[in-house]
Enzyme design. Sequence first.
Site, PDB file in Angstrom:
ATOM      1  CD  GLU A 104      35.716  39.995  37.029  1.00  0.00           C
ATOM      2  OE1 GLU A 104      35.311  40.505  38.091  1.00  0.00           O
ATOM      3  OE2 GLU A 104      35.596  38.784  36.763  1.00  0.00           O
ATOM      4  CD  GLU A 157      33.676  35.323  40.138  1.00  0.00           C
ATOM      5  OE1 GLU A 157      33.554  36.227  40.964  1.00  0.00           O
ATOM      6  OE2 GLU A 157      34.067  35.526  38.962  1.00  0.00           O
TER       7      GLU A 157
HETATM    8  O1  LIG Z   1      31.152  38.786  38.783  1.00  0.00           O
HETATM    9  C1  LIG Z   1      32.346  38.508  38.668  1.00  0.00           C
HETATM   10  O2  LIG Z   1      32.774  37.858  37.706  1.00  0.00           O
HETATM   11  C2  LIG Z   1      33.301  38.890  39.693  1.00  0.00           C
HETATM   12  O3  LIG Z   1      34.436  38.468  39.596  1.00  0.00           O
HETATM   13  C3  LIG Z   1      32.934  39.750  40.842  1.00  0.00           C
HETATM   14  O4  LIG Z   1      34.066  39.914  41.643  1.00  0.00           O
HETATM   15  C4  LIG Z   1      32.475  41.125  40.487  1.00  0.00           C
HETATM   16  O5  LIG Z   1      31.233  41.162  39.941  1.00  0.00           O
HETATM   17 MG    MG Z   2      34.782  37.217  37.887  1.00  0.00          MG
END
Ligand SMILES: O=C(O)C(=O)[C@@H](O)CO
Ligand code: MG
Length: 259
Positions: free
Chosen positions: A142, A239
Amino acid sequence: MPSFSANIAFLFADRPFLDRIDAAKAAGFDKVECHFPYEFPIPVLRERLARAGVAMTGLNTAPGDVARGEWGLAGMPGREADFAVHWSDALAYAQALGTGKIHVMAGVVAPEARAAALDTYVANIRRAAREAAAAGVTILLEPLNVRDKPDYLVSRSDEIADLIARVGEANVKLLFDVYHVQIMEGDLIRRLERHRDVIGHVQIAAVPSRHEPDEGEVAYRAIFDALEAIGYHEPIGLEYRPRGRTEDGLGWMRALGVA
Ligand SMILES: O=C(O)C(=O)[C@@H](O)CO
Ligand SMILES: [Mg+2]
């Protein structure tokens, strides 16, 4: 219609970690993902997930010493042995919990040390990928934006796509976190199309606030349509940092026509 996994590092964070699994289920999610589950023994996690009827779809390798500024070790020359421990812990948790995706954290590296760090990163990822393949696990890489994570080794999806080609293992994929990609690169729909073959997971949040995806500069209805068009049918990771109680903020799903 897209489906979603609740990232319980950010969602339901007003209660203890294990209780977030139940909270996610009560709010309608049967999939969760997390960052670092390692303070909880595997049997405890397994029991809580089973009791709630929730699957853990993704987790991260450990960050290292966060107080000293570490954020992963895969691209840290000289730390290969420590990375190997993080990796085998992550794989053990994933195998025991039935988790199919591990995000391998790269690390924070000074600009002058980047070239050597990238060599270490590629070598570590390649070695891990071969073990992951035998366990049926996908490795995710990522890019993180440099505003939130200055000097993170990898900050652009285009660079990750090149590194994935360099690693040369089929189970190494791009974690396309729309929040980070928008901040660093933009041109989201064309980039989703260009990287469609290497995208292994997608996460979302509003930009720039990182709140629910119903505000800010990204038109998420168009992103969901683009994901459908490129054939991405896996759960999308939520997220984001809720503006208030997670449950009170879930109205965005109905507003965007995904509930
Ligand atoms: O911050 C993010 O975006 C993430 O997906 C974490 O898993 C890692 O910093
Ligand atoms: Mg992330």
